[in-house]
Design an enzyme around this catalytic site. Structure first.
Site, PDB file in Angstrom:
ATOM      1  N   SER A 282       0.842  -1.201   0.000  1.00 16.96           N
ATOM      2  CA  SER A 282       0.000   0.000   0.000  1.00 16.96           C
ATOM      3  C   SER A 282       0.872   1.244   0.000  1.00 16.96           C
ATOM      4  CB  SER A 282      -0.877   0.021   1.254  1.00 16.96           C
ATOM      5  OG  SER A 282      -0.082   0.252   2.402  1.00 16.96           O
ATOM      6  N   ASP A 283       0.343   2.330  -0.538  1.00 14.52           N
ATOM      7  CA  ASP A 283       0.957   3.618  -0.257  1.00 14.52           C
ATOM      8  C   ASP A 283       0.771   3.862   1.244  1.00 14.52           C
ATOM      9  OD1 ASP A 283       2.195   6.081  -0.413  1.00 14.52           O
ATOM     10  OD2 ASP A 283       1.097   6.697  -2.211  1.00 14.52           O
ATOM     11  N   TRP A 284       1.497   4.816   1.785  1.00 13.31           N
ATOM     12  CA  TRP A 284       1.556   4.981   3.242  1.00 13.31           C
ATOM     13  C   TRP A 284       0.208   5.468   3.814  1.00 13.31           C
ATOM     14  CZ3 TRP A 284       5.109   2.453   1.422  1.00 13.31           C
ATOM     15  CH2 TRP A 284       6.249   2.084   2.109  1.00 13.31           C
ATOM     16  N   SER A 285      -0.462   4.574   4.490  1.00 13.58           N
ATOM     17  CA  SER A 285      -1.814   4.796   5.034  1.00 13.58           C
ATOM     18  C   SER A 285      -2.897   4.759   3.967  1.00 13.58           C
ATOM     19  CB  SER A 285      -1.921   6.121   5.808  1.00 13.58           C
ATOM     20  OG  SER A 285      -0.941   6.192   6.807  1.00 13.58           O
ATOM     21  N   ALA A 286      -2.641   4.059   2.876  1.00 17.92           N
ATOM     22  CA  ALA A 286      -3.666   3.921   1.834  1.00 17.92           C
ATOM     23  C   ALA A 286      -4.500   2.658   2.024  1.00 17.92           C
ATOM     24  CB  ALA A 286      -3.025   3.923   0.449  1.00 17.92           C
TER      25      ALA A 286
END
Ligand SMILES: *[C@@H]1O[C@H](CO)[C@@H](O)[C@H](O)[C@H]1NC(C)=O
Ligand SMILES: *[C@@H]1O[C@H](CO)[C@@H](O)[C@H](O)[C@H]1NC(C)=O
Ligand SMILES: *[C@@H]1O[C@H](CO)[C@@H](O)[C@H](O)[C@H]1NC(C)=O
Length: 754
Positions: A282-286
């Site tokens: 995931s992208d960071w916190s996605a």
């Protein structure tokens, strides 16, 4: 040098052995430190990682299955779950297992260099790599970055970034490779191959539709099937073919579903149609769910916690619970772990990969290894090779120190940042611009400013006056009026949405030059009839002053990185003959572009496949400077063009068409030319008027000639057929255009596929 080489091989062997031992991080640090104390040894050690052999996916999967088979559910889950923001030394760290042993992986920004580290290079941005149109140089950039990431103990570099420059104001456009999917694809492949040749995983991002920063965590983008395949998925398809180890899903929703839980984007398109065998992070916190994400195809959540430092996770215990409750099948978690472990084996990271020796958040814990080697040479070369010459009336360039006695350098963009070399994540725009802002950055070890670079190159043969201000118009005019030539420096910046710079929250609010640069340019041009404008920019800007008769030249170095001033001087003084090309269209006005930043929570990519120059061609809009445009100090002629169907027909998967052209240098300087091939399809393919399908950088000495050869295969000759949901080579007549830009076509030749 020979004895050093031998010695360093031994040192490297020791280091591998040492880091393989399970011991606390700090002990490893000091042990490694002793062994690597001599500078020369360090450099040799860094350079010797060249071309680490890679396993096939099949072989990597055999090993991965054997290891994962011995893991409990908790262990499998553990390696899919990040430790949390700022917990480990890297921006992302995955959990480890013991018995069987699998290490924590270090995942680190950025696409242009190691973020939050010292002793590393901070080279040209992705958009400049694309502007070089130089495959070999892009590959070498990937190689040197990979070698630095490896030497810092980073398993995965979070790049390349390959979202499309759909709306020119998009904040992160500069991290990626421009507006054309073919160019983005080639640049991505070369970058991935370069990074992975060093045994470091590349992470292609962001899947998919993260073309703007505004509301990126909230909105949904809608992309029709044809456009999805032909434009946005294209670079990911090429990346999968190049064996990319990992792919990062994006913040936004696709057709109403978060990208990191999109069964359509991850399972159907990426893992299904493209056959991707690495892991999706995931992208960071996605990540927004447990079951939906795991079942939608997400393999690793980063940085692991639900929001930064929240201490909880959608994976971890939640994922174990879901497996035990039967809402996520254990096979899915086995697959997640297998994909991660397989990528690790594939890159040879089981063979003594170094542990992280830096700390992003507690720099005092790091070893502060200098891993730059001689990469500054590569960066300087690529800086010059990516500087586009847009205008050069009266051949005012290259500068001649015999004819030019006084040079005036004007504008804050020519000088150092008064706030210091590196503001946090480069979230400021003071002094000379050489990269944008956000997570896609790396700290400069130093920055050669334009002023320094030019002064150094000019030596004492020229008198140089300077004004590092954008607002002192009176002094600017005075200095300009006293000089033979006035060089005026301006810029335009953008970045990631978590920082707002001068009112721009990531995306640019407009396409104007910042700091009232138009005014400064006009004032200088009024005072000096030999004015040269230098633009450091993340993308297109409006240029209302372009046709001012006193503005003789416009030079476009984009975002050249730490060697900025040197690479600019190389071009200005003719040590390097410019050959770079625009990887995007510069329009006459903002309204001419096919797409703008949207504030809607749901919007369609209504321009479809007509992104960038394809739109301008289709609508017959004249740009200021077209895609693929760039001048040289010499002149080239394109002679003797040929095209042949080498093999097969439209039904043959091995169909091949070849084209060639002779490039003659008929001017006064040696130099490189970038012939480009654009293809017009039979009408059934419903294609734009022409699409890029090849380019080469060809060096030709003056008075000499050299051939350029292009090969088009099935992918290049195909369109996505939405009736059969397949790539199809159409029957019929194609036209192949060879030119020096998308609008400067020298020859058009047709060929027919039966
Ligand atoms: C999960 O990873 C963490 C961090 O590496 C480690 O401390 C812990 O022991 C691991 N747990 C399991 C079950 O492997
Ligand atoms: C599990 O996920 C929920 C959100 O769905 C979250 O509130 C909770 O804290 C998570 N539990 C753990 C142990 O991380
Ligand atoms: C350019 O400026 C110089 C110095 O002011 C002047 O002598 C010259 O005539 C000007 N040339 C043109 C073409 O305006």
């Amino acid at each position: 040098m020979r004895h050093i080489l031998v010695a360093s091989t031994i040192v490297a062997a020791f280091v591998c052995h040492a880091t393989a031992k399970p011991s606390p991080l700090d002990q490893d640090f000091s042990y490694t430190h002793q062994l690597l104390s001599a500078n020369e040894e360090q450099e040799q050690n860094i350079n010797q990682a060249n071309h680490v052999p890679m396993l096939s996916w099949d072989d990597a999967y055999v090993k991965a299955r054997a290891l994962v088979q011995a893991m409990s559910i908790e262990q499998k889950v553990n390696i899919t779950t990040g430790l949390g923001w700022t917990v480990g030394p890297c921006v992302g760290n995955s959990g480890r297992t013991t018995g069987p042993d699998f290490p924590e992986l270090c995942l680190q920004d950025s696409p242009l260099g190691a973020r939050y580290a010292d002793g590393v290079s901070s080279g040209v941005a992705g958009i400049n790599a694309a502007a070089s149109f130089d495959k070999e140089a892009i590959r070498r950039r990937g190689e040197y970055m990979g070698s630095e990431f490896r030497a810092k103990g980073i398993n995965a570099q979070l790049g390349p970034s390959m979202n499309m420059m759909r709306a020119p104001q998009g904040g992160r456009n500069w991290e990626a490779f421009g507006e054309d999917p073919y160019l983005v694809g080639v640049a991505a492949v070369e970058t991935i191959r370069g990074i992975q040749s060093q045994g470091v995983m590349a992470v292609a991002k962001h899947l998919i539709g993260n073309e703007q920063e505004t509301n990126r965590q909230l909105h949904s983008v809608h992309i029709d099937e044809k456009t999805m395949h032909e434009v946005y998925l294209w670079p990911f398809a090429r990346s999968v073919e190049a064996d990319v180890a990992s792919i990062m899903c994006s913040y936004n929703k696709i057709n109403g579903v978060y990208a990191c839980e999109s069964d359509y984007a991850i399972n159907h398109l990426l893992k299904g149609q493209l056959g991707f065998r690495g892991f999706v992070q995931s992208d960071w916190s996605a990540t927004h769910s447990t079951e939906d994400s795991a079942n939608g195809g997400l393999d690793m959540t980063m940085p692991g916690d639900i929001t930064f430092n929240s201490g909880d996770s959608y994976f971890g215990k939640n994922l174990t619970r879901a497996v035990k409750a039967g809402t996520v099948h254990e096979d899915r978690v086995t697959d997640m772990a297998t994909r991660i472990v397989a990528a690790w084996y594939k890159l040879g990271q089981d063979q003594g990969f170094p542990q992280p020796n830096f700390d992003s958040f507690r720099p005092e814990r790091g070893l502060h290894l200098d891993v730059q080697g001689d990469h500054k040479r590569e960066i300087r070369q690529l800086g010059a090779a990516s500087t586009v010459l847009l205008k050069n009336n009266d051949n005012i360039l290259p500068l001649s120190s015999s004819q030019t006695r006084t040079l005036s350098i004007i504008g804050a963009d020519a000088g150092p940042n008064p706030k210091g070399l590196n503001c946090e994540d480069h979230g400021c725009n003071d002094g000379s611009l050489a990269q944008g802002w956000g997570s896609g950055t790396a700290n400069y070890p130093y920055l050669i400013t334009p002023l320094e670079g030019i002064k150094h190159r000019a030596g004492n043969r020229m008198t140089i006056t300077e004004l590092l201000s954008d607002t002192d118009i009176a002094t600017a005019k005075k200095l300009a009026s006293e000089a033979d030539i006035a060089l005026v420096f301006v810029n335009a910046n953008s970045g990631e949405e978590f920082i707002t710079v001068e009112g721009h929250k990531g995306d640019r609010n407009h396409l104007n030059i910042w700091h009232d640069g138009d005014k400064l340019i006009e004032a200088v041009a009024e005072a000096n009839n030999n004015t040269i404008v230098v633009v450091h920019s993340v993308g297109p800007v409006l240029m209302p002053w372009l046709n001012h008769p006193h503005i003789k030249a416009v030079v476009w170095p984009g975002l050249p990185g730490q060697e900025s001033g040197n690479s600019l001087a190389d071009v200005l003084f003719g040590d390097v003959n410019p050959s770079a090309r625009l990887p995007y269209t510069i329009a006459q006005k903002l309204q001419d572009y096919p797409a703008k930043i949207s504030n809607d929570m749901s919007f369609h990519y209504t321009e479809g496949v007509h992104v960038g120059y394809r739109w301008f061609d289709k609508q017959s809009i004249d740009p200021l400077f077209e895609f693929g445009y760039g001048l040289s100090y010499t002149r080239f002629e394109y002679v003797d063009p040929r095209v042949v169907v080498v093999h097969g027909d439209s039904q043959d998967p091995n169909v091949e068409v070849a084209a060639n052209i002779m490039i003659r240098n008929v001017g006064q300087f040696d130099g490189a030319e970038i012939p480009q091939v654009y293809l017009s399809f039979p009408s059934i393919a419903e294609q734009p008027p022409q699409v890029l399908r090849g380019f080469e950088k060809v060096f030709v000495a003056k008075g000499s000639q050299a051939p350029a050869v292009f090969t088009l295969k099935k992918t290049d000759l195909s369109y996505f057929d939405t009736n059969t949901h397949k790539w199809v080579v159409p029957k019929g007549e194609f036209v192949l255009h060879i030119g020096s830009s998308s609008r400067n076509i020298k020859h058009s030749l047709s060929f027919t596929l039966n």
